[in-house]
Write an enzyme that holds these catalytic residues in place. Structure first.
Site, PDB file in Angstrom:
ATOM      1  N   ASP A 181       0.903  -1.266   0.160  1.00  0.00           N
ATOM      2  CA  ASP A 181      -0.077   0.063  -0.004  1.00  0.00           C
ATOM      3  C   ASP A 181       0.763   1.191   0.052  1.00  0.00           C
ATOM      4  O   ASP A 181       2.041   1.192   0.331  1.00  0.00           O
ATOM      5  CB  ASP A 181      -1.063  -0.067   1.183  1.00  0.00           C
ATOM      6  CG  ASP A 181      -1.911   1.137   1.472  1.00  0.00           C
ATOM      7  OD1 ASP A 181      -2.359   1.604   0.613  1.00  0.00           O
ATOM      8  OD2 ASP A 181      -1.842   1.845   2.562  1.00  0.00           O
ATOM      9  N   ASP A 378      -1.660  -0.866   6.135  1.00  0.00           N
ATOM     10  CA  ASP A 378      -1.868  -0.127   7.364  1.00  0.00           C
ATOM     11  C   ASP A 378      -3.322   0.211   7.708  1.00  0.00           C
ATOM     12  O   ASP A 378      -3.662   0.578   8.879  1.00  0.00           O
ATOM     13  CB  ASP A 378      -1.038   1.027   7.685  1.00  0.00           C
ATOM     14  CG  ASP A 378      -1.414   2.179   6.873  1.00  0.00           C
ATOM     15  OD1 ASP A 378      -1.925   2.191   5.890  1.00  0.00           O
ATOM     16  OD2 ASP A 378      -1.484   3.353   7.529  1.00  0.00           O
ATOM     17  N   ASP A 382      -7.115  -1.988   3.756  1.00  0.00           N
ATOM     18  CA  ASP A 382      -6.211  -3.096   3.295  1.00  0.00           C
ATOM     19  C   ASP A 382      -6.338  -4.352   3.971  1.00  0.00           C
ATOM     20  O   ASP A 382      -5.946  -5.229   3.535  1.00  0.00           O
ATOM     21  CB  ASP A 382      -4.665  -2.518   3.829  1.00  0.00           C
ATOM     22  CG  ASP A 382      -4.426  -1.278   3.126  1.00  0.00           C
ATOM     23  OD1 ASP A 382      -4.326  -1.222   1.931  1.00  0.00           O
ATOM     24  OD2 ASP A 382      -3.834  -0.608   3.840  1.00  0.00           O
TER      25      ASP A 382
END
Length: 507
Positions: A181, A378, A382
């Site tokens: 990410d 995080d 996600d």
């Protein structure tokens, strides 16, 4: 206005959202505008300005003035609820990793019985069968492997990486593809001041000081970033007076006898004298936001805000590649141009932008054709991808609880360094475990053959069995220590938990 339980909200209901509240359902914006923090869903760290008629999603937080939305669907069918369902589905679809003892324990047992029976039948001596059974030791499977895995988990914890169980460590050792990410993972996940542009008549520090002083009266996320930047420069802030804030748009007030206006360019210019501005750099790159500042009716400059790339990100990606990661993918909920900019900085060839939680799961599934996949993130958005990957890695220091719950590995510090080290630890640990199994079972088989031919009496076989057990356990304990390899620089991160993250430099 009346308060209604979330489960009773139906499509068509009008809902008023106050500043600081989270949208309970998806809806259509009825008010003129709404300033939303959508980071929980998209990872975008900067506020998003929505206009009347646009769809707003559940899980977004209001950071601007009060607005009204028309519910599109009940809470059970909302975007946030869909994220939860994705996590549950992904977790159920993952089969638990089979352990070495489960794979080979039965085979070893059958082989032992066959050798003992054959020795007895051919020699007509039951002591040979007894000796075979005595020396046969499954400890390399039932003891050495768990000892090695627990030692590896302990080693990872010592460098700031929590591995939840042995299956996660085994999965980490096999990873060949890493999907990362952007916001909060490769970047810091919050807006920071990266540059100040102003005319020659005002000092950059003074422009920042005046803006930060005025922003002390605001609860906006940009205000917090400006104040933090001023404190980092040790600027002395003054209390503002006569403050007027237009929610989500800008702020005006008096600081040290000077009238200061900060906010969007259009708002600041509307509160300044027509044509009153000084020459300064008025451009910023994709992914950056400009806060315009006017002093005493004159547009004085811009403060550029961005979510900068982590200082250690480039070196960590290099170490991941050195550790055997063949493919790295950047998957972000941000616009593609913003994600591509970060990808170019970090040298990541494949960049996926505007990713929803569902599309991140699809990206993980597609990447599995190249090998075992590690997903690093995080945020709440996600969590489904973390659960769907062979091993999910969450940043637990400041990340969302949902991501830490879905992941098999959690970084305990707000840095990426431990991830590369943990990958080295995992692969070394599994190699040591396999080494213990092969060596231990090999010695056991050799001893059983010797006993079958009468060269090893039962008493000596019992002693040899204990020696083999101790040897393989001691070998497994080597996973507790650091590698002698130059590619395993644990000493660099011995004090990682206390080392501060690098600060963005103001220009």
């Amino acid at each position: 206005m009346e308060l209604t339980p979330i489960e009773k909200i139906v499509a068509g209901d009008h809902i008023m959202i106050r500043q600081g509240e989270v949208l309970p359902v998806d809806g259509i914006l009825l008010s003129a505008r709404a300033i939303l923090d959508e980071s929980a869903l998209t990872g975008e760290p900067l506020p998003v300005d929505r206009r009347a008629g646009e769809e707003v999603l559940s899980g977004s937080a209001s950071i601007g003035p009060v607005f009204t939305v028309k519910a599109l669907r009940p809470a059970s069918e909302s975007t946030y609820a869909a994220v939860v369902r994705l996590v549950e589905t992904a977790q159920k679809s993952k089969a638990p990793m089979a352990r070495l003892a489960d794979r080979y324990g039965l085979v070893f047992l059958l082989m032992t019985v066959v050798i003992a029976s054959t020795a007895w039948l051919l020699s007509d001596d039951p002591r040979r069968a007894l000796a075979v059974l005595v020396i046969a030791t499954p400890c390399p499977l039932i003891l050495a492997v768990p000892v090695a895995l627990m030692s590896g988990i302990s080693r990872c914890a010592s460098i700031g990486c929590l591995v939840k169980d042995g299956s996660a460590l085994e999965a980490l050792s096999r990873v060949r593809v890493a999907i990362l990410d952007k916001t909060g993972t490769l970047t810091h996940g919050k807006a920071q001041v990266v540059a100040v542009g102003c005319g020659d008549w005002v000092d950059k520090d003074e422009l920042l000081r005046l803006a930060a002083s005025l922003d002390q009266a605001s609860s906006h996320v940009m205000a917090a970033a400006l104040i933090a930047a001023a404190h980092e420069r040790n600027l002395l802030l003054s209390p503002p007076t006569n403050v007027e804030e237009v929610g989500g748009t800008g702020l005006e007030g008096m600081v040290d006898g000077r009238r200061v206006v900060i906010g969007g360019s259009r708002f600041v210019k509307s509160r300044s004298a027509p044509g009153a501005s000084h020459a300064f750099e008025d451009h910023h790159r994709s992914g950056e936001a400009a806060v315009t500042v006017a002093i005493d009716g004159v547009v004085a400059g811009n403060i550029i805000m961005a979510d900068p790339v982590r200082a250690e990100a480039i070196s960590v990606l290099q170490r991941l590649r050195s550790a055997g990661i063949a493919k790295i993918v950047l998957a972000s909920g941000d616009r593609l141009d913003v994600a591509s900019h970060v990808g170019n900085i970090l040298g990541i060839e494949q960049v996926l932008g505007e990713q929803t939680p569902a599309s991140k799961v699809e990206a993980v599934i597609a990447a599995k054709s190249f090998g075992p996949v590690m997903m690093v993130g995080d945020g709440v958005n996600d969590a489904p991808a973390l659960a769907a990957a062979d091993v999910g890695v969450a940043l637990g220091a400041r990340g969302a609880a949902a991501s830490s719950e879905a992941a098999g590995v959690v970084l305990l510090v707000d840095r990426l360094d431990p991830l590369a080290s943990a990958l080295v630890v995992a692969r070394r640990t599994v190699a040591i475990a396999r080494q213990s199994v092969v060596a231990g079972l090999g010695l056991s088989v050799a001893g059983m053959i010797a006993a079958a031919f009468g060269y090893l009496p039962p008493l000596h076989g019992a002693l040899l069995q204990e020696v083999i057990d101790v040897a393989v356990i001691l070998n497994a304990l080597r996973a507790l220590g650091p590698s002698k390899s130059e590619d395993d620089p644990y000493k660099q991160f011995a004090n990682i938990a206390t080392r501060p993250a690098s600060k963005a430099q103001l220009s």
